[in-house]
Design a protein around this motif. Structure first.
Motif, PDB file in Angstrom:
ATOM      1  N   ALA A 101       1.052  -1.241   0.011  1.00 54.66           N
ATOM      2  CA  ALA A 101       0.058   0.097  -0.139  1.00 54.66           C
ATOM      3  C   ALA A 101       0.900   1.378  -0.092  1.00 54.66           C
ATOM      4  O   ALA A 101       0.509   2.254  -0.564  1.00 54.66           O
ATOM      5  N   HIS A 102       1.964   1.203   0.889  1.00 59.15           N
ATOM      6  CA  HIS A 102       2.814   2.336   0.684  1.00 59.15           C
ATOM      7  C   HIS A 102       3.620   2.554  -0.379  1.00 59.15           C
ATOM      8  O   HIS A 102       3.787   3.715  -0.867  1.00 59.15           O
ATOM      9  N   ARG A 103       3.952   1.453  -1.167  1.00 53.38           N
ATOM     10  CA  ARG A 103       4.734   1.455  -2.375  1.00 53.38           C
ATOM     11  C   ARG A 103       3.692   2.181  -3.493  1.00 53.38           C
ATOM     12  O   ARG A 103       4.115   2.882  -4.356  1.00 53.38           O
ATOM     13  N   LEU A 104       2.530   1.629  -3.363  1.00 54.61           N
ATOM     14  CA  LEU A 104       1.443   2.169  -4.302  1.00 54.61           C
ATOM     15  C   LEU A 104       1.184   3.916  -4.140  1.00 54.61           C
ATOM     16  O   LEU A 104       0.860   4.495  -4.995  1.00 54.61           O
ATOM     17  N   LEU A 105       1.129   3.987  -2.601  1.00 54.59           N
ATOM     18  CA  LEU A 105       1.160   5.615  -2.484  1.00 54.59           C
ATOM     19  C   LEU A 105       2.455   6.379  -2.999  1.00 54.59           C
ATOM     20  O   LEU A 105       2.032   7.587  -3.401  1.00 54.59           O
ATOM     21  N   LEU A 141      -6.091  -3.001  -3.455  1.00 54.17           N
ATOM     22  CA  LEU A 141      -5.236  -1.990  -3.734  1.00 54.17           C
ATOM     23  C   LEU A 141      -5.471  -1.312  -4.950  1.00 54.17           C
ATOM     24  O   LEU A 141      -5.660  -0.140  -5.280  1.00 54.17           O
ATOM     25  N   VAL A 142      -5.527  -2.228  -6.228  1.00 51.41           N
ATOM     26  CA  VAL A 142      -5.914  -1.837  -7.612  1.00 51.41           C
ATOM     27  C   VAL A 142      -7.223  -0.984  -7.494  1.00 51.41           C
ATOM     28  O   VAL A 142      -7.367  -0.136  -8.173  1.00 51.41           O
ATOM     29  N   GLY A 153      -3.194  -0.640 -15.143  1.00 51.82           N
ATOM     30  CA  GLY A 153      -1.915  -1.269 -15.636  1.00 51.82           C
ATOM     31  C   GLY A 153      -0.692  -0.904 -14.979  1.00 51.82           C
ATOM     32  O   GLY A 153       0.031  -1.916 -14.224  1.00 51.82           O
ATOM     33  N   PRO A 154      -0.261   0.174 -14.882  1.00 47.12           N
ATOM     34  CA  PRO A 154       0.842   0.491 -14.026  1.00 47.12           C
ATOM     35  C   PRO A 154       0.936   0.370 -12.714  1.00 47.12           C
ATOM     36  O   PRO A 154       1.747  -0.096 -11.901  1.00 47.12           O
ATOM     37  N   ALA A 155      -0.346   0.223 -11.890  1.00 46.93           N
ATOM     38  CA  ALA A 155      -0.543   0.086 -10.503  1.00 46.93           C
ATOM     39  C   ALA A 155      -0.487  -1.304 -10.357  1.00 46.93           C
ATOM     40  O   ALA A 155       0.496  -1.576  -9.335  1.00 46.93           O
TER      41      ALA A 155
END
Length: 237
Positions: A101-105, A141-142, A153-155
């Motif tokens: 989740a943090h990487r996605l943020l 998360l997506v 896609g990038p996520a």
């Protein structure tokens, strides 16, 4: 002015603190010139990536408290959340890992800037606390990323690898350097630190102080003295 917020997406006080800061900003006359950026902090890096155990019994073990006592504490926090307009399903949340989740943020910050990162942060907090979803699950998360306006896609590519892991680690190290041992932890203009979900008036006071220091009033020299000058009616020559 910049406000950096160290927090975790499974931290209920981080959600409460977010709302209290937002309340302070709503009454701050320079709010449109304030940039809010979220920084990473993992409350439990050892948590399973696909949690199934409910959070409450895990917390009871962690802090060595009877479950009934922990249940009362959680119920009190649910009431506090309600006072801030939050419906916290703390009895239904699962103990799960948050590094992805943090990487996605960080991905949201990189591609969409602070505004899109804030949108994702809200989606993740809502997913965990109001819908009791597992924010360690990549599909969850997506879905949050899509709701925040990010491309799917990038996520998914970010989540499939280790993108932004270094940024997450750097945030954690910076928190330690500031002396933060818990979250939420707010830093205003790298000058003022606010620990915990303080009342909105505390945030408001710090905002005013930081703004005044960054924008000191002009000191007029010679005001009131009979210096030569031209005025709105022309110049007396």
């Amino acid at each position: 002015m910049q406000i950096e917020i160290w927090s975790d997406v499974v931290c209920p006080w981080c959600y409460v603190g977010k709302r209290r800061l937002e309340s302070a900003l709503a009454d701050f006359e320079h709010a449109d010139e304030v940039e809010v950026v979220y920084r990473s902090f993992e409350l439990d890096p050892s948590a399973p990536h696909h949690g199934h155990e409910k959070t409450l019994p895990q917390l009871a073990r962690k802090y060595g408290r009877p479950e009934d006592e922990m249940r009362q504490m959680v119920a009190s926090l649910v009431e506090t959340g309600a006072e801030e307009g939050l419906e916290l399903r703390l009895f239904d949340t699962v103990h799960t890992n948050t590094v992805d989740a943090h990487r996605l943020l960080h991905h949201a910050l990189a591609v969409g800037g602070p505004a899109q990162q804030r949108a994702l942060k809200e989606e993740l907090l809502a997913a965990y606390f109001t819908r009791a979803e597992d924010v360690g699950d990549h599909d969850v998360l997506v879905a949050a990323a899509r709701a925040a306006g990010l491309e799917e896609g990038p996520a998914r590519e970010v989540l499939a690898g280790q993108a932004h892991a270094e940024e997450v680690a750097a945030d954690v190290e910076q928190a330690r350097a500031y002396g933060a041992t818990g979250v939420p932890f707010f830093v205003v203009d790298r000058r003022y630190g606010i620990s915990g979900a303080q009342p909105a008036d505390v945030f408001a006071q710090v905002l005013r102080t930081a703004w005044t220091e960054a924008h000191p009033p002009l000191q007029v020299v010679g005001a009131g003295e009979a210096g030569e000058a031209c005025g709105p009616d022309g110049c007396a020559i």
